[in-house]
Design a protein around this motif. Structure first.
Motif, PDB file in Angstrom:
ATOM      1  N   GLY A  27      25.629  24.009  41.021  1.00 18.05           N
ATOM      2  CA  GLY A  27      26.732  24.956  41.151  1.00 18.05           C
ATOM      3  C   GLY A  27      26.860  25.604  42.530  1.00 18.05           C
ATOM      4  N   MET A  28      26.017  25.244  43.486  1.00 21.50           N
ATOM      5  CA  MET A  28      26.100  25.819  44.836  1.00 21.50           C
ATOM      6  C   MET A  28      27.239  25.154  45.604  1.00 21.50           C
ATOM      7  N   SER A  29      28.093  25.958  46.238  1.00 16.34           N
ATOM      8  CA  SER A  29      29.189  25.424  47.040  1.00 16.34           C
ATOM      9  C   SER A  29      28.664  24.954  48.386  1.00 16.34           C
ATOM     10  N   VAL A  30      29.221  23.837  48.856  1.00 16.79           N
ATOM     11  CA  VAL A  30      28.877  23.316  50.176  1.00 16.79           C
ATOM     12  C   VAL A  30      30.161  22.782  50.807  1.00 16.79           C
ATOM     13  N   CYS A  31      30.394  23.188  52.045  1.00 20.99           N
ATOM     14  CA  CYS A  31      31.607  22.814  52.752  1.00 20.99           C
ATOM     15  C   CYS A  31      31.234  21.980  53.976  1.00 20.99           C
ATOM     16  N   SER A  32      31.945  20.880  54.177  1.00 22.73           N
ATOM     17  CA  SER A  32      31.728  20.014  55.337  1.00 22.73           C
ATOM     18  C   SER A  32      32.856  20.226  56.334  1.00 22.73           C
ATOM     19  N   LEU A  33      32.468  20.445  57.591  1.00 21.08           N
ATOM     20  CA  LEU A  33      33.421  20.604  58.678  1.00 21.08           C
ATOM     21  C   LEU A  33      33.143  19.535  59.723  1.00 21.08           C
ATOM     22  N   ARG A  34      34.163  19.185  60.475  1.00 22.54           N
ATOM     23  CA  ARG A  34      34.003  18.283  61.622  1.00 22.54           C
ATOM     24  C   ARG A  34      34.619  19.009  62.817  1.00 22.54           C
ATOM     25  N   ILE A  35      33.804  19.206  63.862  1.00 20.88           N
ATOM     26  CA  ILE A  35      34.200  20.008  65.018  1.00 20.88           C
ATOM     27  C   ILE A  35      34.253  19.126  66.259  1.00 20.88           C
ATOM     28  N   ALA A  36      35.272  19.318  67.091  1.00 21.12           N
ATOM     29  CA  ALA A  36      35.346  18.677  68.405  1.00 21.12           C
ATOM     30  C   ALA A  36      35.177  19.766  69.460  1.00 21.12           C
ATOM     31  N   VAL A  58      29.257  19.591  60.527  1.00 13.62           N
ATOM     32  CA  VAL A  58      28.729  20.917  60.221  1.00 13.62           C
ATOM     33  C   VAL A  58      28.731  21.105  58.711  1.00 13.62           C
ATOM     34  N   THR A  59      27.638  21.652  58.177  1.00  8.68           N
ATOM     35  CA  THR A  59      27.530  21.976  56.754  1.00  8.68           C
ATOM     36  C   THR A  59      27.431  23.491  56.609  1.00  8.68           C
ATOM     37  N   VAL A  60      28.247  24.048  55.718  1.00 13.91           N
ATOM     38  CA  VAL A  60      28.256  25.488  55.464  1.00 13.91           C
ATOM     39  C   VAL A  60      28.039  25.698  53.970  1.00 13.91           C
ATOM     40  N   TRP A  61      27.007  26.471  53.612  1.00 15.99           N
ATOM     41  CA  TRP A  61      26.619  26.662  52.218  1.00 15.99           C
ATOM     42  C   TRP A  61      27.163  27.968  51.647  1.00 15.99           C
ATOM     43  N   GLY A  62      27.326  28.000  50.321  1.00 14.78           N
ATOM     44  CA  GLY A  62      27.606  29.220  49.569  1.00 14.78           C
ATOM     45  C   GLY A  62      28.992  29.795  49.781  1.00 14.78           C
ATOM     46  N   ALA A  63      29.062  31.129  49.662  1.00 19.27           N
ATOM     47  CA  ALA A  63      30.344  31.829  49.756  1.00 19.27           C
ATOM     48  C   ALA A  63      30.992  31.635  51.121  1.00 19.27           C
ATOM     49  N   GLN A  64      30.170  31.532  52.163  1.00 18.76           N
ATOM     50  CA  GLN A  64      30.726  31.316  53.494  1.00 18.76           C
ATOM     51  C   GLN A  64      31.438  29.961  53.566  1.00 18.76           C
ATOM     52  N   GLY A  65      30.886  28.948  52.907  1.00 19.98           N
ATOM     53  CA  GLY A  65      31.537  27.648  52.839  1.00 19.98           C
ATOM     54  C   GLY A  65      32.849  27.714  52.073  1.00 19.98           C
ATOM     55  N   GLU A  66      32.868  28.494  50.992  1.00 22.01           N
ATOM     56  CA  GLU A  66      34.102  28.676  50.221  1.00 22.01           C
ATOM     57  C   GLU A  66      35.175  29.332  51.077  1.00 22.01           C
TER      58      GLU A  66
END
Length: 159
Positions: A27-36, A58-66
């Motif tokens: 149930g943990m949120s994880v957000c994937s970003l791609r940065i140039a 870039v991987t961002v976990w939890g509420a910050q990723g949301e």
């Protein structure tokens, strides 16, 4: 005394695609970003300076990723503060694969929500800094020739 290792990355750049939000089985949120992020390099043949883009996962976990998934979109400038993490795995063909990604501890959203994503005419990867606090420029107004403010009284000197 043992040496201390430091694994710290601070990076500014623009998102090359929209954030991708998913959840782990727990149930943990994880957000994937791609940065140039551009690097200035001098072309050996022409002698002219140009931008060379570097791309980072870039991987961002939890509420910050949301929050990243909710408020960020392709082209938006961001600042990432995090650490490098190296991973290795085997793909479906059995080949050994590896990658280095940034695991974000903090993501700062740059620019405004309504700012044009790229090529906005400003400096710094399409980011034009602005503030909500009005600047008081009255101290910089020119004074007429011969005008002089009165010298400070002894009571005004802070020492």
């Amino acid at each position: 005394m043992a040496a201390t290792n430091i694994n710290r990355v601070v990076l500014t750049g623009n998102l090359t695609r929209d954030p991708e939000l998913r959840s782990t089985p727990g149930g943990m949120s994880v957000c994937s970003l791609r940065i140039a992020s551009n690097t200035r390099r001098k072309d050996g043949a022409t002698g002219e300076w140009g931008d060379k883009p570097n791309y980072f996962s870039v991987t961002v976990w939890g509420a910050q990723g949301e929050n990243c998934a909710r408020f960020l979109s392709k082209g938006r400038p961001v600042c990432i503060d995090g650490r490098l993490e190296w991973r290795e795995w085997q793909d479906q063909s059995g080949n050994k694969r590896e990658s280095i990604e940034i695991v974000a501890d903090a993501v700062q959203f740059l620019g405004g929500r309504d700012d044009a994503p790229m090529g906005g005419g400003g400096a710094g990867n399409g980011f034009a800094p602005h503030s909500d606090v009005p600047a008081d420029t009255s101290d910089f107004a020119p004074q007429p020739v011969g005008a002089r403010n009165s010298a400070p009284a002894d009571d005004d000197i802070p020492f």
